[in-house]
Design a protein around this motif. Sequence first.
Motif, PDB file in Angstrom:
ATOM      1  N   ASN A 216       0.806  -0.990  -0.070  1.00 57.16           N
ATOM      2  CA  ASN A 216      -0.020  -0.209  -0.071  1.00 57.16           C
ATOM      3  C   ASN A 216       0.843   1.160   0.011  1.00 57.16           C
ATOM      4  O   ASN A 216       1.874   1.246   0.662  1.00 57.16           O
ATOM      5  N   ILE A 217       0.538   2.326  -0.586  1.00 62.01           N
ATOM      6  CA  ILE A 217       1.338   3.362  -0.583  1.00 62.01           C
ATOM      7  C   ILE A 217       0.551   4.735  -0.627  1.00 62.01           C
ATOM      8  O   ILE A 217      -0.817   4.811  -0.962  1.00 62.01           O
ATOM      9  N   ILE A 218       1.099   5.923   0.083  1.00 58.13           N
ATOM     10  CA  ILE A 218       0.279   6.929   0.185  1.00 58.13           C
ATOM     11  C   ILE A 218       1.301   8.207  -0.584  1.00 58.13           C
ATOM     12  O   ILE A 218       2.550   8.004  -0.362  1.00 58.13           O
ATOM     13  N   ALA A 231      -1.066   7.617  -9.993  1.00 54.69           N
ATOM     14  CA  ALA A 231      -1.978   6.562  -9.394  1.00 54.69           C
ATOM     15  C   ALA A 231      -2.764   5.818 -10.531  1.00 54.69           C
ATOM     16  O   ALA A 231      -2.906   4.336 -10.248  1.00 54.69           O
ATOM     17  N   LYS A 232      -3.394   6.419 -11.421  1.00 50.04           N
ATOM     18  CA  LYS A 232      -3.862   6.020 -12.632  1.00 50.04           C
ATOM     19  C   LYS A 232      -3.257   4.971 -13.589  1.00 50.04           C
ATOM     20  O   LYS A 232      -3.745   3.940 -14.030  1.00 50.04           O
ATOM     21  N   VAL A 301      -6.596  -2.007  -7.711  1.00 44.39           N
ATOM     22  CA  VAL A 301      -5.988  -1.103  -6.928  1.00 44.39           C
ATOM     23  C   VAL A 301      -7.462  -0.156  -6.519  1.00 44.39           C
ATOM     24  O   VAL A 301      -8.251   0.113  -7.260  1.00 44.39           O
ATOM     25  N   LEU A 302      -7.483   0.234  -5.127  1.00 40.34           N
ATOM     26  CA  LEU A 302      -8.260   1.194  -4.662  1.00 40.34           C
ATOM     27  C   LEU A 302      -7.583   2.536  -4.589  1.00 40.34           C
ATOM     28  O   LEU A 302      -6.790   2.535  -3.669  1.00 40.34           O
ATOM     29  N   PHE A 303      -8.034   3.549  -5.009  1.00 30.14           N
ATOM     30  CA  PHE A 303      -7.404   4.888  -5.084  1.00 30.14           C
ATOM     31  C   PHE A 303      -8.202   5.739  -4.273  1.00 30.14           C
ATOM     32  O   PHE A 303      -9.500   6.036  -4.781  1.00 30.14           O
ATOM     33  N   VAL A 345      -3.903   2.825  -2.599  1.00 26.58           N
ATOM     34  CA  VAL A 345      -3.217   3.952  -2.883  1.00 26.58           C
ATOM     35  C   VAL A 345      -4.035   4.870  -2.734  1.00 26.58           C
ATOM     36  O   VAL A 345      -5.109   5.308  -3.248  1.00 26.58           O
ATOM     37  N   ALA A 346      -3.197   5.902  -2.004  1.00 29.27           N
ATOM     38  CA  ALA A 346      -3.967   7.089  -1.118  1.00 29.27           C
ATOM     39  C   ALA A 346      -2.986   8.246  -1.618  1.00 29.27           C
ATOM     40  O   ALA A 346      -1.957   8.150  -1.787  1.00 29.27           O
TER      41      ALA A 346
END
Length: 511
Positions: A216-218, A231-232, A301-303, A345-346
Motif C-alpha cells: 500500500n502507498i500514500i 496512481a491511474k 487498485v483502490l485509489f 493507493v492514497a
Amino acid sequence: MLVKVYGAAVFGIEATTIAVEVNIDAGIGYHLVGLPDNAVRESSYRISAALKNNNYKLPGKKIIINMAPADIRKEGAAYDLTLAVGILAASNQIKSSAIAAYMMMGELSLDGSLQSIRGALPIALKAKEDGFKYLILPKENAKEAAIVSDLEILGAENILEVIQHFNDQKKILPTQVDSKAEFYKNIDFPEFDFSDVKGQESIKRCMEIAAAGGHNIILIGPPGSGKTMLAKRLPSILPPMTLEEALETTKIHSVVGNTKNEGLLYQRPFRSPHHTISNVALVGGGQYPRPGEISLSHNGVLFLDELPEFKRDVLEVLRQPLEDREITISRAKFTVRYPCSFMLVASMNPSPSGFFNDPNAPRTSSPQEMQRYLSKISGPLLDRIDLHIEVTPVPFEKLSEEIKGASSAAIRKRVTAARELQSSRFKAFKNVHYNAQMNVKQLGEFCMLSNESKTLLKTAMEKLSLSARAYDRILKVSRTIADLAIATEISPDHIAEAIQYRSLDREGWLG
C-alpha cells in the motif's frame, strides 16, 4: 399439470439453484409462494402483458407457483423468464419434455423483450456445477456467461425466441467465446502508460516497488504535482491477471451488473470513489448485501484521492479488510463473504492550502495547521500503508522535454519477475503470495539482515526518530527492493532505500 423449471439466486458471489414448481388446476387465482420479494410478486403483470403481446396468454385457471427452497429470499425481476416458461409449459403452450436440462433467468418487458440481469457468471458456474446442459439468458448477458466451458449459453432477445426454441420452430444458437484467446489477446494493452509521465523518476521507482511487493502507498504533494496521474497508471505495471484471478474478479463485477456485453475482465480493476462515500458503499452491505468498492477493487487498485477529506469512520472500516483481505457481512438469517485483496493507493495534500511549509509557495500553512490536517488520518490506518512518498511539482524543463520515460510494459517485466520470485518463495503458505502479506514469523525467516544492515537500520530509527511500527514495513519493502534487484540477501543499500519511503514516521517531518 405440474412442471418444474430452474433458475438461480445469487448470494455474495455464489449462486444457489432455485426450483420453480408450477401447478395449474381447476379454479381461478394466481398464488406465488416461496419467500418472493415485491419485484418477484409483481412478475404476474409483466408476464401477462408480455405473453399477450406475443399472441400467448396467461391461463385463466388456478396457478400455484412455489419457489424452492422456500427459506431463501428471492429478489428482483430476473425470475420473470423462469416463471413465464413454467406457466407456458404447465398450460401445454410449449413442449416441456426437455425442460429439465435448462436453467433460465431474465427480466421481461411488457412487449416480451428480455432485459439484462446481474450475476450471470455466478449463475452459469452454478448451472454447470449442477449438471444443466443449457442456460437461457438475455442476449446482453450471453457473452459473460459463455466464459464457462461445457455449458451451452443461449442468448435470447425476447420471450418469443424462447417459446419457438422449445417448440422446435427456430432454435437459439449457442454463444461461443474462446475465453483464453480473448484474455491473452487483450492483456497487454493498458489504457494509461507510465511513458506519459514527465519527470518524477523517484516516484516511478517507488510505484514500481509498490507494484512488485503488493505494498500500500500514500502520495503526499501539492496540487498539480502528478499524484492522480501516477496512481491511474499503477494497474498498468502490475503483473497480468491469471485466468483464475480474472474469473474471480469478473464474478464480483457480474453481481453488481458491471459486465454487460463485456465477457471476461482482463485488466486489473481501478476504483476511485469520491470522498463523500459512505462506509456501507465502501465495504459493501445494505439490506440485501452487495459488494462495496473494496471488493470491486479485488485483484486491483483502490485509489482514495484527497484522503483526509474522507470521513474518519469511513476510513476506519478499511483496517480489518486490509489485514484479512476479505469482508464478512452478517445479517440475522445469513452471512456473505466478499474477497477484497487490493492495493490501497492514497493521495493527499500536505496541508489545507495544498502546499508544504514553504515560504516560496503560492499559499502556505503553518506547521500546526499541517499537523491538524494530517491528524485526520489515524495511526492504525497509516500503520497499514507501507510506503509514504513526497511528490514535488515537475519543473518546466522536464515538462517540455520530448524524451519519453520508461513504458509500462518495460516496468511490468521487472515487476513480474520480482513477483515470480515471491510466488516461489511463498508456495508453501496458503494465504501469502507477495511480500506485503508476510507476517512476523515469515519476516524472521525471509528477511534476515547482516550485521551491517542491522546497524544501519538501528541508526536510522534513532536518528530519524522512526516509529516502532515502521520496522516491519521497512523489512518488507527492503525484501521487495532486493527481489527487484534479483538479490538473495537484503543489503544495506536496500535498507537505505526502504527507509526513505517512510516520510510520515519521521519526527519533524512538518518542519
